[in-house]
Motif scaffolding. Structure first.
Motif, PDB file in Angstrom:
ATOM      1  N   GLY A  42      -9.763   8.119  -5.276  1.00 19.83           N
ATOM      2  CA  GLY A  42     -10.319   6.786  -5.472  1.00 19.83           C
ATOM      3  C   GLY A  42      -9.250   5.771  -5.819  1.00 19.83           C
ATOM      4  N   LEU A  43      -8.314   6.161  -6.674  1.00 20.64           N
ATOM      5  CA  LEU A  43      -7.213   5.255  -7.016  1.00 20.64           C
ATOM      6  C   LEU A  43      -6.338   4.958  -5.802  1.00 20.64           C
ATOM      7  CD1 LEU A  43      -6.054   6.546 -10.525  1.00 20.64           C
ATOM      8  CD2 LEU A  43      -7.219   4.408  -9.982  1.00 20.64           C
ATOM      9  N   CYS A  44      -6.059   5.978  -5.010  1.00 20.11           N
ATOM     10  CA  CYS A  44      -5.249   5.766  -3.802  1.00 20.11           C
ATOM     11  C   CYS A  44      -5.956   4.845  -2.816  1.00 20.11           C
ATOM     12  CB  CYS A  44      -4.925   7.093  -3.141  1.00 20.11           C
ATOM     13  SG  CYS A  44      -3.748   8.089  -4.063  1.00 20.11           S
ATOM     14  N   THR A  45      -7.264   4.927  -2.771  1.00 19.68           N
ATOM     15  CA  THR A  45      -8.029   4.051  -1.880  1.00 19.68           C
ATOM     16  C   THR A  45      -8.090   2.634  -2.429  1.00 19.68           C
ATOM     17  OG1 THR A  45      -9.358   5.926  -1.171  1.00 19.68           O
ATOM     18  CG2 THR A  45     -10.263   3.740  -0.743  1.00 19.68           C
ATOM     19  N   ALA A  46      -8.260   2.486  -3.730  1.00 22.45           N
ATOM     20  CA  ALA A  46      -8.380   1.168  -4.342  1.00 22.45           C
ATOM     21  C   ALA A  46      -7.053   0.423  -4.377  1.00 22.45           C
ATOM     22  CB  ALA A  46      -8.937   1.306  -5.767  1.00 22.45           C
ATOM     23  N   PHE A  47      -5.965   1.155  -4.557  1.00 22.16           N
ATOM     24  CA  PHE A  47      -4.646   0.540  -4.641  1.00 22.16           C
ATOM     25  C   PHE A  47      -3.705   1.168  -3.617  1.00 22.16           C
ATOM     26  CE2 PHE A  47      -6.531   0.566  -8.930  1.00 22.16           C
ATOM     27  CZ  PHE A  47      -6.659  -0.794  -9.113  1.00 22.16           C
ATOM     28  N   PRO A  48      -3.829   0.767  -2.352  1.00 19.80           N
ATOM     29  CA  PRO A  48      -3.033   1.433  -1.325  1.00 19.80           C
ATOM     30  C   PRO A  48      -1.542   1.130  -1.390  1.00 19.80           C
ATOM     31  CG  PRO A  48      -4.268  -0.360  -0.362  1.00 19.80           C
ATOM     32  CD  PRO A  48      -4.705  -0.237  -1.789  1.00 19.80           C
ATOM     33  N   GLY A  49      -1.166   0.041  -2.022  1.00 20.67           N
ATOM     34  CA  GLY A  49       0.247  -0.293  -2.093  1.00 20.67           C
ATOM     35  C   GLY A  49       0.721  -0.945  -0.803  1.00 20.67           C
ATOM     36  N   VAL A  50       1.990  -1.276  -0.801  1.00 23.05           N
ATOM     37  CA  VAL A  50       2.589  -1.919   0.357  1.00 23.05           C
ATOM     38  C   VAL A  50       3.323  -0.868   1.176  1.00 23.05           C
ATOM     39  CG1 VAL A  50       4.221  -3.668   1.125  1.00 23.05           C
ATOM     40  CG2 VAL A  50       2.831  -4.071  -0.904  1.00 23.05           C
ATOM     41  N   ARG A  51       3.000  -0.824   2.449  1.00 29.84           N
ATOM     42  CA  ARG A  51       3.676   0.129   3.331  1.00 29.84           C
ATOM     43  C   ARG A  51       4.455  -0.658   4.372  1.00 29.84           C
ATOM     44  NH1 ARG A  51      -0.210   5.269   4.054  1.00 29.84           N
ATOM     45  NH2 ARG A  51      -0.882   5.338   1.904  1.00 29.84           N
ATOM     46  N   THR A  52       5.667  -0.255   4.564  1.00 29.82           N
ATOM     47  CA  THR A  52       6.490  -0.931   5.558  1.00 29.82           C
ATOM     48  C   THR A  52       6.554  -0.068   6.814  1.00 29.82           C
ATOM     49  OG1 THR A  52       8.478   0.112   4.687  1.00 29.82           O
ATOM     50  CG2 THR A  52       7.888  -2.036   3.786  1.00 29.82           C
ATOM     51  N   SER A  53       6.495  -0.731   7.948  1.00 32.14           N
ATOM     52  CA  SER A  53       6.614   0.011   9.198  1.00 32.14           C
ATOM     53  C   SER A  53       8.076   0.080   9.589  1.00 32.14           C
ATOM     54  CB  SER A  53       5.795  -0.667  10.300  1.00 32.14           C
ATOM     55  OG  SER A  53       6.274  -1.966  10.513  1.00 32.14           O
ATOM     56  N   ARG A  54       8.414   1.183  10.200  1.00 31.03           N
ATOM     57  CA  ARG A  54       9.823   1.374  10.565  1.00 31.03           C
ATOM     58  C   ARG A  54      10.020   1.131  12.025  1.00 31.03           C
ATOM     59  NH1 ARG A  54      11.741   6.480   6.999  1.00 31.03           N
ATOM     60  NH2 ARG A  54      10.947   5.689   5.070  1.00 31.03           N
TER      61      ARG A  54
END
Length: 82
Positions: free
Chosen positions: A70-82
């Motif tokens: 649930g935490l991972c879903t609520a706070f996905p964070g910033v992902r950078t594409s390579r």
């Protein structure tokens, strides 16, 4: 039409036959892996039901896993594409 075909089908052969055979292979592999999971769970079951405390630990671990998901879903964070 070719845009909808998977890249691993041969253009010279029947697309329908290739798609059906690939689908059948997928279903067979999925059924075999699901059966393997069920058999492993059945073999592991006696170890988990041997002591009543294991049920409490299992519920706590399950709750922690769901809370973490649930935490991972609520706070996905910033992902950078390579």
């Amino acid at each position: 039409m070719a845009a909808f075909l998977p890249p691993f089908t041969s253009p010279g052969d029947s697309a329908m036959l290739q798609s059906l055979s690939l689908g059948a292979a997928f279903v067979g592999i999925a059924a075999a892996s699901d059966c393997a999971y069920v058999l492993m769970a059945e073999l592991a079951r006696p170890a988990f039901v041997a002591h009543p405390r294991n049920a409490t630990i299992g519920r706590a671990v399950t709750a922690l896993v769901y809370f973490g998901l649930g935490l991972c879903t609520a706070f996905p964070g910033v992902r950078t594409s390579r």
